[in-house]
Enzyme design. Sequence first.
Site, short mmCIF file in Angstrom:
data_model
loop_
_atom_site.label_atom_id
_atom_site.label_comp_id
_atom_site.label_asym_id
_atom_site.label_seq_id
_atom_site.Cartn_x
_atom_site.Cartn_y
_atom_site.Cartn_z
N GLU A 4 -1.09 -8.50 5.09
CA GLU A 4 -0.92 -8.66 6.54
C GLU A 4 -2.26 -8.67 7.28
O GLU A 4 -2.31 -9.00 8.46
CB GLU A 4 0.01 -7.58 7.10
CG GLU A 4 -0.59 -6.18 7.23
CD GLU A 4 -0.71 -5.42 5.92
OE1 GLU A 4 -0.45 -6.00 4.85
OE2 GLU A 4 -1.09 -4.24 5.95
N HIS A 47 -3.30 -5.31 1.19
CA HIS A 47 -2.75 -5.57 2.53
C HIS A 47 -2.73 -7.05 2.89
O HIS A 47 -3.64 -7.52 3.59
CB HIS A 47 -3.59 -4.82 3.59
CG HIS A 47 -3.40 -3.35 3.57
ND1 HIS A 47 -2.46 -2.70 4.35
CD2 HIS A 47 -4.02 -2.39 2.87
CE1 HIS A 47 -2.53 -1.40 4.13
NE2 HIS A 47 -3.47 -1.19 3.23
N CYS A 94 0.82 -1.21 0.00
CA CYS A 94 0.00 0.00 0.00
C CYS A 94 0.86 1.27 0.00
O CYS A 94 1.47 1.57 -1.02
CB CYS A 94 -1.00 -0.05 1.14
SG CYS A 94 -2.45 0.94 0.78
N1 GLN Z 1 -3.33 6.08 0.33
C1 GLN Z 1 -2.25 5.96 1.23
C2 GLN Z 1 -1.01 6.67 0.69
O1 GLN Z 1 -0.90 6.87 -0.46
C3 GLN Z 1 -1.92 4.51 1.48
C4 GLN Z 1 -3.00 3.84 2.26
C5 GLN Z 1 -2.55 2.60 2.96
O2 GLN Z 1 -1.37 2.34 3.09
N2 GLN Z 1 -3.50 1.86 3.47
O3 GLN Z 1 -0.16 7.01 1.46
#
Ligand code: GLN
Length: 197
Positions: free
Chosen positions: A182, A180, A86
């Site tokens: 995890e 994610h 992410c």
């Molecule tokens: N949208 C977030 C970012 O760009 C990431 C979101 C997340 O890690 N769950 O930093």
Amino acid sequence: MDFRIGVIGLQGDVEEHITALGRAFDEFGIEGEARWIRRPPDLEDIDGIVLPGGESTTISKLLTKFGLREALIKMAGEGAPILGTCAGCVLLAKEGDELVEKTGTELLSLMEMGVDRNAFGPQSESFEAPIQIEGVGVYPGVFIRAPLITRVWGDCEVLGSFDGRIVLAREGNLLAASFHPELTGDSRFYRLFFDMF
Ligand code: GLN
């Protein structure tokens, strides 16, 4: 000890990664250790890295502030396996979108891919959807303000997609997931990462 993985713990879902790695080590019978990384000396003896989800602008600033940016770039160059999820996926990219520019987010610029932050909608529109992962099969993808991998080039290859959109890419020792793993309790994803050690 088979290997030690450092989870960059400046902001984001660090604890969740440490727990998920521990569970995956157990399931695969690996003598591994997952360690919380706050400062460069914590990286001693570390074989691989997880860059967690969170807020990529914040993590990027803290990486610089605490001297971890250069250390991570060096480790990547030396071939250490690095998984970014992410926000971590965003940071691994070479090419960011407008939001990355507007916020002055300094990417680590390690993978030949472009990212579009928050492409899957806001936090309130978080969702779970089956994604297709090469070598794993159908996997439960958890998307929370997730980035989209807009394109890959050079040696970067697509390993996973959802609805025809790229959500997992690999370039040598680097692995980037917009979702994610995890948070799923499904350790099969970690096999991909562990096989890189
Ligand atoms: N949208 C977030 C970012 O760009 C990431 C979101 C997340 O890690 N769950 O930093």
